[in-house]
Design a protein around this motif. Structure first.
Motif, PDB file in Angstrom:
ATOM      1  N   GLN A  53      38.669  47.991  36.127  1.00 29.59           N
ATOM      2  CA  GLN A  53      39.929  48.651  35.793  1.00 29.59           C
ATOM      3  C   GLN A  53      41.083  47.658  35.923  1.00 29.59           C
ATOM      4  OE1 GLN A  53      39.903  51.885  34.686  1.00 29.59           O
ATOM      5  NE2 GLN A  53      37.665  51.744  34.906  1.00 29.59           N
ATOM      6  N   VAL A  55      44.089  48.285  37.155  1.00 28.89           N
ATOM      7  CA  VAL A  55      44.817  48.497  38.410  1.00 28.89           C
ATOM      8  C   VAL A  55      43.930  49.263  39.389  1.00 28.89           C
ATOM      9  CG1 VAL A  55      47.116  48.407  37.390  1.00 28.89           C
ATOM     10  CG2 VAL A  55      45.891  50.587  37.453  1.00 28.89           C
ATOM     11  N   PRO A  56      44.106  48.993  40.681  1.00 31.81           N
ATOM     12  CA  PRO A  56      44.898  47.902  41.258  1.00 31.81           C
ATOM     13  C   PRO A  56      44.231  46.551  40.999  1.00 31.81           C
ATOM     14  CG  PRO A  56      43.713  49.055  42.994  1.00 31.81           C
ATOM     15  CD  PRO A  56      43.455  49.814  41.730  1.00 31.81           C
ATOM     16  N   ARG A  57      44.997  45.650  40.421  1.00 38.72           N
ATOM     17  CA  ARG A  57      44.421  44.405  39.910  1.00 38.72           C
ATOM     18  C   ARG A  57      43.644  43.621  40.966  1.00 38.72           C
ATOM     19  NH1 ARG A  57      48.209  39.329  38.913  1.00 38.72           N
ATOM     20  NH2 ARG A  57      47.983  39.393  41.191  1.00 38.72           N
ATOM     21  N   GLU A  60      40.429  45.273  42.203  1.00 38.11           N
ATOM     22  CA  GLU A  60      39.395  45.284  41.169  1.00 38.11           C
ATOM     23  C   GLU A  60      38.790  43.895  40.966  1.00 38.11           C
ATOM     24  OE1 GLU A  60      38.201  48.099  38.760  1.00 38.11           O
ATOM     25  OE2 GLU A  60      38.424  48.507  40.895  1.00 38.11           O
TER      26      GLU A  60
END
Length: 369
Positions: A53, A55-57, A60
């Motif tokens: 995904q 976010v949250p970068r 992830e």
């Protein structure tokens, strides 16, 4: 009795923390019903390997980094994120002094994690620039157009498959792509597909395996990292999950004594011989120098190999015994024409079955401020 009670309380709290990190009801981890939901092994695998995904970068990217290959599934890493910088550092509390006395495998594992993070970042629109700073890998992120790749897509699917393969040869184009993906400065790739060459590697693997199984410290360390059933694996989220090697899931009180009866030198050597003979090939990675930056570079090449193999429908597994037994290593190097260089990683590959995947600790357990 008090000590046992304290240990049980700690284990329950740890399970509750892991459950919260994975998004499961806390009571489910402790083995008690929780609103009709329980945390199963398969659910934990699915959560840790869910699609990437945006976010949250940072969380992830770390989650995908932890899906990398690593020695004994010890997950010997600590991540920290500040602004557009993510650092990967060694967690020496998870080192394996018997099999890896100089932390070679530990730093190769960090390189594997860095490669996963770099590939995952690219798909999210971040160019990742890694720099070696002592024993840390500092990765700076810079915005760039997203670039999906087959290697990045293979990250949540890749696994080390300790099984007998079906003996089919790999097509020449597949071999070319496997060899090319390993290209890394200061790292040499040796690809072996002839039956005689594979059989010669098998001889060294068996000799190394025999030496390790006669080494009490090695065996104690190995057993310490084995998770004999889903309950044990869920409690720690690490280690060598027994069914992932094709073995049955058993209660530890039963598995440990049975292991002494059935986990024998002759039995393991027979298994390794069959597994190597069934493989389409063997790849050996060797750095031009033996130091931390080159070991990390080997890890990056190693991880790309595993991802490329996965993307091409192949399975692979490590057979590192000839490089782990120090007394055997120079002979193995000489047989490969490496001279004084150290062979770093040995992997076999081929077409084989799917096996249960191992677990990873969630980002909350490996990230530090």
């Amino acid at each position: 009795m008090l000590r046992k009670g304290m240990e049980r309380t700690f284990l329950v709290h740890r399970r509750q923390f892991i459950a919260a990190a994975l998004g499961f009801p806390a009571a489910a981890i402790g083995g008690f019903p929780a609103a009709g939901a329980t945390m199963t092994y398969d659910a934990a695998v699915t959560t840790s390997r869910a699609p990437l995904q945006a976010v949250p970068r940072d969380r992830e990217l770390v989650r995908f980094a932890t899906l990398a290959a690593n020695s004994h599934n010890t997950q010997p890493w600590v991540f920290s994120a500040h602004g557009n910088e993510i650092t990967i550092a060694p967690d020496f509390s998870r080192r394996c002094p018997a099999v890896d006395p100089d932390d070679h495998h530990l730093f190769v594992s960090l390189g594997c994690a860095a490669e996963n993070l770099i590939l995952a970042a690219s798909t999210l629109g971040w160019r990742a620039d890694p720099v070696i700073d002592g024993d840390r890998i500092v990765i700076t992120l810079e915005e760039t157009p997203p670039a999906a790749s087959a290697l990045a897509a293979a990250i949540p699917v890749r696994q080390c498959t300790r099984a007998t393969f079906d003996g089919r040869p790999a097509p020449p184009e597949t071999l070319r792509r496997l060899e090319n993906v390993c290209r890394e400065p200061d790292v040499t790739t040796i690809l072996l597909t002839e039956h005689a060459a594979i059989a010669k590697v098998a001889d060294y693997v068996l000799e190394g395996n025999a030496a390790q199984m006669r080494d009490g410290a090695f065996m104690r360390e190995l057993v310490n990292w084995i998770r004999f059933n889903e309950t044990e694996a869920l409690a720690s989220m690490d280690g060598l999950f027994s069914p992932a090697s094709g073995n049955p899931s058993l209660p530890s009180w039963l598995a440990r004594p049975l292991m002494k009866l059935f986990f024998t030198e002759s039995g393991e050597n027979k298994k390794y011989r069959e597994q190597l003979v069934s493989s389409a090939g063997v790849v050996v990675l060797a750095a031009n120098r033996s130091d931390t930056p080159r070991w990390i570079a080997v890890g990056r090449a190693c991880q790309r190999f595993g991802l490329q193999a996965t993307a091409l429908g192949l399975k692979y597994a490590f057979v590192n015994q000839p490089v782990e037994v120090a007394a055997l290593r120079p002979q193995f190097a000489a047989s490969l024409g490496l001279g004084e260089r150290r062979p770093d990683i040995v992997m076999r590959f081929g077409y084989g079955p799917d096996l249960p995947k191992s677990l990873r600790r969630p980002p909350e357990l490996v990230m530090r401020s």
